[in-house]
Design a protein around this motif. Sequence first.
Motif, PDB file in Angstrom:
ATOM      1  N   VAL A 347       0.843  -1.191   0.000  1.00 36.93           N
ATOM      2  CA  VAL A 347       0.000   0.000   0.000  1.00 36.93           C
ATOM      3  C   VAL A 347       0.878   1.241   0.000  1.00 36.93           C
ATOM      4  CG1 VAL A 347      -1.786   1.298   1.238  1.00 36.93           C
ATOM      5  CG2 VAL A 347      -1.896  -1.204   1.135  1.00 36.93           C
ATOM      6  N   ASN A 348       1.738   1.331   0.964  1.00 33.19           N
ATOM      7  CA  ASN A 348       2.716   2.420   1.006  1.00 33.19           C
ATOM      8  C   ASN A 348       3.858   1.994   1.928  1.00 33.19           C
ATOM      9  OD1 ASN A 348       1.888   2.944   3.678  1.00 33.19           O
ATOM     10  ND2 ASN A 348       0.356   4.456   2.991  1.00 33.19           N
ATOM     11  N   THR A 349       4.737   2.927   2.253  1.00 37.52           N
ATOM     12  CA  THR A 349       5.926   2.507   2.990  1.00 37.52           C
ATOM     13  C   THR A 349       5.610   1.937   4.366  1.00 37.52           C
ATOM     14  OG1 THR A 349       6.171   4.788   3.718  1.00 37.52           O
ATOM     15  CG2 THR A 349       7.552   4.084   1.870  1.00 37.52           C
ATOM     16  N   SER A 350       4.473   2.321   4.933  1.00 35.13           N
ATOM     17  CA  SER A 350       4.202   1.783   6.266  1.00 35.13           C
ATOM     18  C   SER A 350       3.176   0.656   6.273  1.00 35.13           C
ATOM     19  CB  SER A 350       3.778   2.902   7.221  1.00 35.13           C
ATOM     20  OG  SER A 350       2.663   3.583   6.699  1.00 35.13           O
ATOM     21  N   ILE A 351       2.498   0.437   5.160  1.00 30.86           N
ATOM     22  CA  ILE A 351       1.545  -0.674   5.112  1.00 30.86           C
ATOM     23  C   ILE A 351       1.857  -1.575   3.924  1.00 30.86           C
ATOM     24  CG2 ILE A 351      -0.872  -1.332   4.923  1.00 30.86           C
ATOM     25  CD1 ILE A 351      -1.651   1.279   6.174  1.00 30.86           C
TER      26      ILE A 351
HETATM   27  C1  LIG Z   1      -0.272   4.637   4.302  1.00 35.44           C
HETATM   28  O1  LIG Z   1      -1.664   4.455   4.091  1.00 35.44           O
HETATM   29  C2  LIG Z   1      -2.463   4.588   5.240  1.00 35.44           C
HETATM   30  C3  LIG Z   1      -3.890   4.193   4.906  1.00 35.44           C
HETATM   31  O2  LIG Z   1      -4.303   4.773   3.722  1.00 35.44           O
HETATM   32  C4  LIG Z   1      -2.337   6.001   5.774  1.00 35.44           C
HETATM   33  O3  LIG Z   1      -3.123   6.159   6.949  1.00 35.44           O
HETATM   34  C5  LIG Z   1      -0.885   6.271   6.101  1.00 35.44           C
HETATM   35  O4  LIG Z   1      -0.743   7.608   6.508  1.00 35.44           O
HETATM   36  C6  LIG Z   1       0.001   6.003   4.908  1.00 35.44           C
HETATM   37  N1  LIG Z   1       1.375   6.076   5.332  1.00 35.44           N
HETATM   38  C7  LIG Z   1       2.310   6.667   4.605  1.00 35.44           C
HETATM   39  C8  LIG Z   1       3.671   6.683   5.184  1.00 35.44           C
HETATM   40  O5  LIG Z   1       2.056   7.158   3.526  1.00 35.44           O
END
Ligand SMILES: *[C@@H]1O[C@H](CO)[C@@H](O)[C@H](O)[C@H]1NC(C)=O
Length: 602
Positions: A347-351
């Motif tokens: 999804v992104n760097t943290s998920i």
């Molecule tokens: C990753 O995605 C989640 C859910 O959409 C969001 O809450 C979070 O801020 C995002 N994290 C980054 C580092 O972009």
Amino acid sequence: MADAERQPLVRKRSKRPAFRLLRKQERAYRPSTWDVVILAAVAAFGILAWQISASFVRRHDDPRRRSYPGEKITWTSCGTLVDHQLECTNLTVPMDHFNSSNNGPDNSLHFTIPLIRLRGKNATDNINILLNPGGPGGSGAEFIWRWGAQLNTIIGENYHLLTFDPRGVNGSVPRANCYPTEEIRRELSVVRNKKIVEDSGELWAWAGNFVQACADNMGVHGAYINTPQTAADMNSILDAIGQDDMYYWGFSYGTLLGQTYATLFPERSKRVIIDGVVNQFSWYNNIFDDEDLTDTDNVFDGFVDECIKAGKEDCALAELASSKEQLREKLITSIDQLRDDPIGVYVNTSIHGVLDYWAVWYDGVFPAMYKPANWRTLADNLAALLKGNATAAFMAYSREGPWVSLFDANTVIMTNDGVSGPKNWPVSGRQELVKQVIDFYNSSTSRLFNTALSHEGHFEKQAWKIPRTHNYVPTKGVKTAHPLLVLTTTYDPICPLVSAKSANDAFVDSKIVEVKGYGHCSLAVPSLCINKHVRAFLDEGKLPDDYTQCEGDGNPYFGKSDDEKKGLVNLQSSSWTEEEKRIHLAQVELARDLWFKPRWQG
Ligand SMILES: *[C@@H]1O[C@H](CO)[C@@H](O)[C@H](O)[C@H]1NC(C)=O
Ligand SMILES: *[C@@H]1O[C@H](CO)[C@@H](O)[C@H](O)[C@H]1NC(C)=O
Ligand SMILES: *[C@@H]1O[C@H](CO)[C@@H](O)[C@H](O)[C@H]1NC(C)=O
Ligand SMILES: *[C@@H]1O[C@H](CO)[C@@H](O)[C@H](O)[C@H]1NC(C)=O
Ligand SMILES: *[C@@H]1O[C@H](CO)[C@@H](O)[C@H](O)[C@H]1NC(C)=O
Ligand SMILES: *[C@@H]1O[C@H](CO)[C@@H](O)[C@H](O)[C@H]1NC(C)=O
Ligand SMILES: *[C@@H]1O[C@H](CO)[C@@H](O)[C@H](O)[C@H]1NC(C)=O
């Protein structure tokens, strides 16, 4: 990130996936803590603002304290729930009810268990109905906060609803817990446990440590955390509130507790309802419980069948196949592929992470079998997955940490109740145990969900070090003060109809009322018919003459209209009374709420 790095490569799958649903949602329902400052000020100035609507006697030193004629304990007001007063107290019970010489010098060894009561508004006879939500390990306190309002609507204002954290559970002191701190649990509870043969070496070694830690961490109390003791605690509760007769409604594991109570104390069992029944003979006597998954595959088939019937407008999976057989095959094959080829979801760097078979099957599909009102969402997530987008399934089923903070009540109670430990379960070593477990899976009535109780449960049970201290033996032909009412759905994924029949056989003149449909416990299927039976039983002791079936109300699976999609019947055009409409709404809310703890889940 430190946290991400600490996330182990393998996680310990919860044996009871639905507990994890509980964990996900628990936050919003916590009772607020007291505002100590305001409390003190109120007390100091003696501004006692209580409306004396009930017959409680106020203690002058603390406006929140209450006591009632005939009761031996005092309560503290602990909030309101939809306009009903809640009150809390702690009850001290002996560590061993059955042999007081084990209770130490001056009976110094005991448990403290929290009680919580929702006061009915017209409980003129002051009758308390005891409730147990299941588990084992389910918290009564949490149950009342979460479901008390709806249960009050369903049962009516003539009763108080009283529940408790059973010994070892949640707010009980001491608690069933195999780790000294949560930090240490996070580190040490992790074990590779997905593939029975490949992972068995690590599981075997790990289980030896785990059972030693359970024995050491709980000390002398550990051996007395079991269901017969909890049943006896329920008598302590009745004695404390000055009530002779047991009024009880237990769900899932709560039926095991109810049957144990009714067998041990038939003379007090005046109104016992068991709902979503566990076979107590298997529970207490068998190394492997072979009955609980009897209908699990039937529920899955029901999901597929209802989906195809609903069509692609209402079930996203329906467009992927032209028949239920084809859809079933497709789902099983596709999800099975994830055993060896899990999907990376970014999804992104943290998920980001890996969606595998165990997450989809046991954290997604299996818990959804408990509550058909949520089948639409399951179908959406699986359809996206089969069409190549795993994000929704990943977000829904893979993202919870392995650390279920239910402590170890579930394992400890089940294992202390049953046949456990090397003396009762001798094996020559790991290889033999693995062979037995595989034979058990292979002979399971469920072809699809036969490892629903994850492998380590068997390893823990075989290696268990805490001795069985109870000598409860389930029996047949038990004649209770009043016959039991036994409730069940047609197809329950974890507490099948055949287990309801085992209780029916054991308790003289007990009667089964089955609500036609799928799901765990009668509350999975909204039904005014069931409600009428429950009320007639509680109010007048009435049981049907014979085996009885109830229809469900509305379409609980894949409804079409806006009302139906919420599981509601069309209330405008129904001929129901206002009260019946309220009951229906309450039933629908409970039917949709995934918190409800299944049997080993609750
Ligand atoms: C990753 O995605 C989640 C859910 O959409 C969001 O809450 C979070 O801020 C995002 N994290 C980054 C580092 O972009
Ligand atoms: C019950 O005991 C716990 C501590 O074990 C305490 O935090 C809680 O306030 C007590 N509840 C009541 C109602 O006294
Ligand atoms: C009660 O417990 C004591 C101490 O553990 C034991 O010696 C005794 O045999 C027990 N009595 C019964 C009836 O089990
Ligand atoms: C209150 O309870 C009494 C006796 O159980 C019953 O006759 C009466 O109808 C009840 N009133 C309400 C408002 O439920
Ligand atoms: C017990 O459950 C309640 C309700 O979820 C929760 O607020 C409370 O923190 C729990 N108590 C303990 C000691 O975990
Ligand atoms: C996959 O599904 C998610 C929602 O779960 C959505 O946000 C995303 O856009 C989808 N990806 C693609 C490529 O369609
Ligand atoms: C028995 O179980 C093993 C391991 O789960 C499996 O590979 C095998 O096919 C099963 N055999 C039968 C007859 O179901």
